[in-house]
Design a protein around this motif. Structure first.
Motif, PDB file in Angstrom:
ATOM      1  N   VAL A 160     -45.716  15.374  83.705  1.00  0.00           N
ATOM      2  CA  VAL A 160     -45.077  14.303  84.470  1.00  0.00           C
ATOM      3  C   VAL A 160     -45.230  14.551  85.965  1.00  0.00           C
ATOM      4  CG1 VAL A 160     -42.883  13.154  84.974  1.00  0.00           C
ATOM      5  CG2 VAL A 160     -43.434  13.815  82.621  1.00  0.00           C
ATOM      6  N   GLY A 161     -44.936  15.784  86.386  1.00  0.00           N
ATOM      7  CA  GLY A 161     -44.974  16.109  87.811  1.00  0.00           C
ATOM      8  C   GLY A 161     -46.345  15.933  88.428  1.00  0.00           C
ATOM      9  N   ALA A 162     -47.382  16.292  87.697  1.00  0.00           N
ATOM     10  CA  ALA A 162     -48.740  16.175  88.233  1.00  0.00           C
ATOM     11  C   ALA A 162     -49.084  14.727  88.521  1.00  0.00           C
ATOM     12  CB  ALA A 162     -49.749  16.770  87.257  1.00  0.00           C
ATOM     13  N   ARG A 163     -48.641  13.839  87.639  1.00  0.00           N
ATOM     14  CA  ARG A 163     -48.995  12.424  87.806  1.00  0.00           C
ATOM     15  C   ARG A 163     -48.139  11.727  88.860  1.00  0.00           C
ATOM     16  NH1 ARG A 163     -50.993  14.407  83.664  1.00  0.00           N
ATOM     17  NH2 ARG A 163     -52.792  13.503  82.591  1.00  0.00           N
ATOM     18  N   SER A 193     -44.366  12.483  99.286  1.00  0.00           N
ATOM     19  CA  SER A 193     -44.515  12.021  97.902  1.00  0.00           C
ATOM     20  C   SER A 193     -43.549  12.698  96.936  1.00  0.00           C
ATOM     21  CB  SER A 193     -45.954  12.237  97.423  1.00  0.00           C
ATOM     22  OG  SER A 193     -46.250  13.616  97.334  1.00  0.00           O
ATOM     23  N   VAL A 194     -42.872  13.760  97.368  1.00  0.00           N
ATOM     24  CA  VAL A 194     -41.945  14.468  96.479  1.00  0.00           C
ATOM     25  C   VAL A 194     -40.545  13.861  96.505  1.00  0.00           C
ATOM     26  CG1 VAL A 194     -43.218  16.626  96.698  1.00  0.00           C
ATOM     27  CG2 VAL A 194     -41.282  16.183  98.215  1.00  0.00           C
ATOM     28  N   ALA A 280     -55.927  20.886  85.155  1.00  0.00           N
ATOM     29  CA  ALA A 280     -55.201  22.154  85.074  1.00  0.00           C
ATOM     30  C   ALA A 280     -53.737  21.910  84.743  1.00  0.00           C
ATOM     31  CB  ALA A 280     -55.329  22.916  86.388  1.00  0.00           C
ATOM     32  N   ALA A 281     -53.144  20.851  85.333  1.00  0.00           N
ATOM     33  CA  ALA A 281     -51.743  20.530  85.035  1.00  0.00           C
ATOM     34  C   ALA A 281     -51.578  20.139  83.571  1.00  0.00           C
ATOM     35  CB  ALA A 281     -51.264  19.406  85.949  1.00  0.00           C
TER      36      ALA A 281
END
Length: 437
Positions: A160-163, A193-194, A280-281
């Motif tokens: 989820v975080g990678a996307r 973006s975070v 990789a994620a």
């Protein structure tokens, strides 16, 4: 009065289910750190060692807050301590908004520190509380089961975080081709973006806190023990127990190993296998995360047949061998080695924890605090990983740090086995003498 006498089985099961949601949530936010590390490394042009400060900011909080958390449990009880932890968790997540607006790396580290202070309180309360919700002989299995949902979070968070965080933005080549002002604007957008994901996390945590506020948890007899042993005397008495001393040391190295493996995985996979950060994620989530959660459930089942310390020793030896492979292998073999490490690491935290406080009696809460305090290893060992990687100019050689950690865990497991055998021998001898008399 025993915990099972204080609360019916149904209320214990419901309490177990609710506490398990906390295991999932802190697992989710912890496993966003491997996404944050490459993201912030690009946004602030950091070295591997500097990016490791993300882990340092998180895990130093465990060193700072663990003992106060133990005292808070003694004074306010498990439920109020968990509410306090949830409040700090949500507040820290909201601090990502001003951190992104100021575009200061130090502010991000500060927000992560506040989140981790909340997680420290939650873990110090939730881990022993789970062990007390049922028969003592099944405490290790119960804790492994609850921690399995922490492993489930380890699967979902990177995917989820990678996307949400890693997609979009500019490549390194594009950034280099930009003018200074354009590059600064692009990096500012990367940092911003975070905000959205951490605002969502804060809202979820506030909702969980509201549920906990109105929830009646079964008593677990914590207050009497914790209040019977406040202050420095409690620390010294807890450390007189060899099992607690060993568990503190083993947990320091275990958490250091876990953070090294997960936090640097994306950087490692890009280097060793030549894949993209998003790929990789996915390997981190579907590979390492899935292996971790399957390992937890499998380990919980295997403990029906093998002593926890014996299983821990076997898993530590396997992790040592795979760490050596990760140092020198390339391509998919290197990824397979690290995914294997994730599987064998799975039972280590809860097993070390439960073995450390087993039969601790009045020292349970302080022993729990000391073992949680040892999570500071997650702040120290990644720096060693980063130092080795920068010094050798090879990220894979950083796996010498986890290899060292798993050696210490193998020592812990072997020592616990020896102590268990000695206790069994004494018990057996006493039974024979009683029969003869």
């Amino acid at each position: 009065m025993a915990p099972t006498e204080q609360a019916g089985g149904q209320s214990c099961r419901f309490a177990f289910a609710m506490i398990t949601t906390l295991f999932f949530m802190w697992g989710f936010v912890h496993n966003l750190d491997p996404i944050l590390i490459p993201h912030l490394r690009k946004a602030f042009s950091l070295t591997v060692l500097q990016s490791a400060l993300v882990d340092s900011a998180v895990f130093i909080a465990y060193f700072v807050m663990a003992l106060p958390a133990g005292l808070l449990i003694g004074k306010a009880g498990y439920k109020n301590a968990m509410l306090c932890g949830l409040g700090l968790f949500a507040f820290g997540a909201l601090l990502f908004v001003p951190a992104a607006q100021t575009q200061r790396y130090a502010f991000f580290l500060g927000a992560l520190f506040i989140i981790a202070c909340g997680l420290t309180v939650l873990e110090t309360a939730a881990n022993p509380y789970i062990t007390l919700l049922g028969p003592a002989e099944k405490a290790t299995q119960r804790l492994n089961l609850a921690q399995s949902f922490n492993g489930l979070a380890a699967t979902l968070a990177p995917i989820v975080g990678a996307r949400v965080i890693l997609t979009g933005g500019s490549s390194e080549e594009q950034l280099q081709a930009m003018s200074a002002s354009a590059r600064q604007a692009a990096l500012a957008a990367e940092a911003a973006s975070v905000k959205a994901p951490y605002i969502c996390i804060a809202l979820v945590i506030m909702a969980i806190a509201l549920v906990f506020y109105f929830l009646k948890l079964p008593a677990a007899g914590a207050g009497e023990r914790a209040q019977a042993a406040p202050g420095n005397g409690a620390i010294l008495r807890a450390l007189q127990r060899s099992s607690i001393r060993r568990a503190v040391l083993a947990q320091f190295f275990y958490v250091g190993a876990q953070v090294c493996v997960f936090s640097f995985f994306i950087l490692y996979a890009v280097k060793s296998a030549g894949i993209t950060q998003i790929q990789a994620a996915d390997y981190l989530g579907w590979g390492c995360g899935a292996a971790f959660v399957v390992g937890r459930f499998a380990g919980t089942w295997l403990m029906r047949f093998f002593a926890p310390a014996r299983l821990l020793l076997a898993y530590a030896l396997a992790s040592m061998a795979l760490s050596a492979v990760a140092m020198f292998a390339g391509g998919l073999a290197s990824l397979g080695a690290v995914i294997g490490i994730a599987f064998f690491m799975s039972i280590m935290f809860p097993t070390i924890f439960s073995l450390g406080i087993r039969n601790a009696g009045a020292d349970t809460e302080m022993g729990s605090s000391l073992i949680i305090m040892a999570i500071v290893g997650g702040a120290v060992l990644p720096l060693l990983f980063g130092f080795i990687s920068d010094a050798t100019q090879n990220l894979q050689y950083g796996y010498a740090a986890p290899l060292l950690c798993f050696m210490v865990i193998a020592w812990f497991a072997r020592a616990e086995l020896k102590e268990a055998r000695a206790a069994a021998t004494i018990t057996s001898t006493g039974s024979v003498e009683a029969c003869l008399n």
